[in-house]
Design a protein around this motif. Structure first.
Motif, short mmCIF file in Angstrom:
data_model
loop_
_atom_site.label_atom_id
_atom_site.label_comp_id
_atom_site.label_asym_id
_atom_site.label_seq_id
_atom_site.Cartn_x
_atom_site.Cartn_y
_atom_site.Cartn_z
N ALA A 200 0.78 -1.27 0.08
CA ALA A 200 0.19 -0.01 -0.11
C ALA A 200 0.85 1.41 -0.06
N GLY A 201 1.82 1.13 0.80
CA GLY A 201 2.69 2.41 0.84
C GLY A 201 3.50 2.79 -0.26
N ARG A 202 4.06 1.82 -1.09
CA ARG A 202 4.51 1.89 -2.01
C ARG A 202 3.64 2.34 -3.24
N ALA A 203 2.54 1.65 -3.36
CA ALA A 203 1.60 2.19 -4.58
C ALA A 203 1.12 3.49 -4.24
N LEU A 204 0.90 3.99 -2.94
CA LEU A 204 0.59 5.13 -2.92
C LEU A 204 1.51 6.23 -3.30
N ALA A 205 2.95 6.00 -2.76
CA ALA A 205 3.94 6.98 -3.17
C ALA A 205 4.20 6.96 -4.61
N GLU A 206 4.28 5.80 -5.14
CA GLU A 206 4.49 5.65 -6.75
C GLU A 206 3.39 6.72 -7.38
N GLY A 207 2.21 6.35 -6.94
CA GLY A 207 1.04 7.14 -7.67
C GLY A 207 0.95 8.94 -7.15
N GLY A 208 2.11 8.95 -6.46
CA GLY A 208 2.16 10.54 -5.94
C GLY A 208 0.99 11.08 -5.13
N ILE A 209 0.69 10.13 -4.44
CA ILE A 209 -0.92 10.39 -3.67
C ILE A 209 -0.77 11.16 -2.54
N PRO A 210 -0.10 10.61 -1.64
CA PRO A 210 0.10 11.30 -0.15
C PRO A 210 0.73 12.64 -0.34
N THR A 211 0.32 13.55 0.55
CA THR A 211 1.20 14.66 0.71
C THR A 211 1.89 14.40 1.80
N ALA A 212 1.45 13.70 2.87
CA ALA A 212 2.32 13.26 4.03
C ALA A 212 1.84 12.00 4.56
N MET A 213 3.05 11.19 4.98
CA MET A 213 2.46 9.74 5.44
C MET A 213 3.51 9.43 6.65
N ILE A 214 2.92 8.63 7.47
CA ILE A 214 3.52 8.03 8.58
C ILE A 214 3.01 6.69 8.96
N ASP A 215 3.85 5.82 9.57
CA ASP A 215 3.07 4.66 10.17
C ASP A 215 2.72 4.93 11.61
N ILE A 216 1.79 4.03 11.97
CA ILE A 216 1.29 4.28 13.19
C ILE A 216 1.80 3.27 14.47
N SER A 217 3.02 3.79 14.90
CA SER A 217 3.34 2.82 15.91
C SER A 217 3.17 3.14 17.48
N ASP A 218 2.83 4.57 17.58
CA ASP A 218 2.77 5.31 19.03
C ASP A 218 1.30 5.36 19.33
N GLY A 219 0.36 5.00 18.33
CA GLY A 219 -0.90 5.39 18.53
C GLY A 219 -1.61 6.46 17.34
N LEU A 220 -2.60 6.30 17.00
CA LEU A 220 -3.19 7.28 15.93
C LEU A 220 -2.88 8.69 16.20
N LEU A 221 -3.45 8.99 17.49
CA LEU A 221 -3.48 10.59 17.87
C LEU A 221 -1.98 10.90 18.02
N ALA A 222 -1.06 10.25 18.60
CA ALA A 222 0.34 10.49 18.65
C ALA A 222 0.97 10.84 17.32
N ASP A 223 0.68 9.60 16.55
CA ASP A 223 1.52 10.02 15.37
C ASP A 223 0.92 11.05 14.22
N LEU A 224 -0.46 11.14 14.40
CA LEU A 224 -0.98 12.25 13.77
C LEU A 224 -0.54 13.49 14.17
N GLU A 225 -0.33 13.75 15.41
CA GLU A 225 0.19 14.80 15.93
C GLU A 225 1.61 15.13 15.39
N HIS A 226 2.61 14.02 15.15
CA HIS A 226 3.61 14.15 14.32
C HIS A 226 3.76 14.90 12.94
#
Ligand code: ADP
Ligand code: MG
Length: 331
Positions: A200-226
């Motif tokens: 998913a990450g590679r396909a999204l990146a290759e499609g030039g789709i995300p403006t920002a991306m992160i993986d959720i390791s510390d919890g949705l809200l904490a990682d969204l905050e980053h």
């Protein structure tokens, strides 16, 4: 003051302030991976993660095969979050006296199996004796073509907010394990043997789709905050849209507080990304192609670093708690 009285991110900030950079380092401390320029067309991405017995895992709960797989997946997850293809893995082990050869082989079989799945090879490492528990340090390197590496700092007001897979499964399994209960096997698998969302990450990146991306390791809200801090924007998360597995929903029926685990629990290893609203169709196409659901859970606005939750009634509130903390923060 003891170092552990400081928050994890204060410690990282402390280190970052004293480090320097060089022009080839496109992205240093502060994202899922460092990004270095190889040549005009390629970038080298590097990440590392530490798994310590008693902090990240308990050998009473996890077999070593699955631990080996997890040690790879959590690193690959950081590469996936930037759209890179994993190539090399380095494995460092601090081994306690009570670990035997069979156990090491079980760990290695999981480690190598997962490496194969993600297309990476073990290229080195380090070994020493531990006077405490088992410590596993894995570093992963991957490559991306220039302009496909996705950072945390590109989210813009007006973007939509998306997440892959489901949230809270791993944290709910861990809660059961810590209470001495047997978790549902699906939830347990999500905790002991997470899958990095590489395709998913590679396909999204290759499609030039995300403006920002992160993986959720510390919890949705904490990682969204980053993402919000790095991008200088705010977000509203729609609680009714949170993607939850059926195993999670079954338990939520009798305990509504469990939603906090989906918001702040950690170790989901799903991808969180932002994209302009006109990319929705392309995103659905990728979700179908890779066989992983991708759900719109909110939107980005210009309210700098302000994170708000929208309840089912439409009322908007500030979250109480944001994510897993390795060290308690000082006030
Ligand atoms: P992630 O959750 O994506 O693995 P972390 O939250 O562990 O990222 O780390 C945040 C950022 O801080 C990353 O860029 C990471 O490389 C960097 N970092 C963490 N610990 C250290 C350290 N001890 N020295 C230098 N950089 C660090
Ligand atoms: Mg990460």
């Amino acid at each position: 003051m003891k170092l552990t009285e400081r928050g994890e991110f204060q410690i990282i900030e402390h280190l970052k302030k004293q480090s320097r950079t060089i022009p080839e380092l496109i992205c240093g401390i502060g994202d899922d991976c460092s990004v270095a320029r190889i040549d005009d067309n390629q970038e080298l991405l590097t990440t590392t993660d530490l798994l310590t017995e008693g902090v990240h895992f308990d050998l009473d709960w996890s077999d070593l095969h699955r631990l080996g797989r997890k040690a790879v997946s959590v690193n690959v997850s950081d590469l996936a979050a930037m759209g890179a293809q994993p190539r090399f893995l380095l494995l460092s082990l601090a081994i306690p006296d009570n670990l035997n050869v069979d156990q090491l082989d079980q760990f290695l079989s999981g480690f190598l199996q997962a490496s194969d799945v993600y297309g990476a090879v073990l290229a080195g490492g380090d070994t020493c004796r531990s006077r405490g528990g088992l410590t596993i340090s894995v570093s992963a390197q991957g490559v991306a073509t220039k302009a496909t590496s996705i950072m945390r700092n590109g989210a813009e007001a007006g973007d939509d907010l998306f997440v892959t897979g489901t949230l809270g499964d791993s944290a709910l399994a861990l809660r059961h394990l810590m209470a001495g209960e047997k978790p549902d096997p699906f939830l347990l698998g999500r905790h002991l043997d997470p899958t990095a969302r590489l395709e998913a990450g590679r396909a999204l990146a290759e499609g030039g789709i995300p403006t920002a991306m992160i993986d959720i390791s510390d919890g949705l809200l904490a990682d969204l905050e980053h993402v919000l801090n790095a991008s200088g924007v705010g977000a509203v998360v729609d609680l009714a849209a949170m993607p939850l597995s059926s195993a999670f929903q079954r338990e939520l029926v009798s305990n509504k507080d469990l939603l906090d685990l989906a918001l702040s629990g950690g170790e989901d290893y799903e991808l969180l990304f932002t994209a302009p609203p006109d990319r929705q169709k392309a995103i659905s196409g990728i979700a179908d192609k890779v066989g992983v659901p991708i759900t719109r859970i909110g939107c980005i606005d210009e309210k700098r670093a302000a994170l708000r939750l929208q309840g089912p009634s439409g009322a908007v509130e500030l979250p109480q708690q944001r994510g897993y903390k390795h060290f308690p923060d000082t006030p």
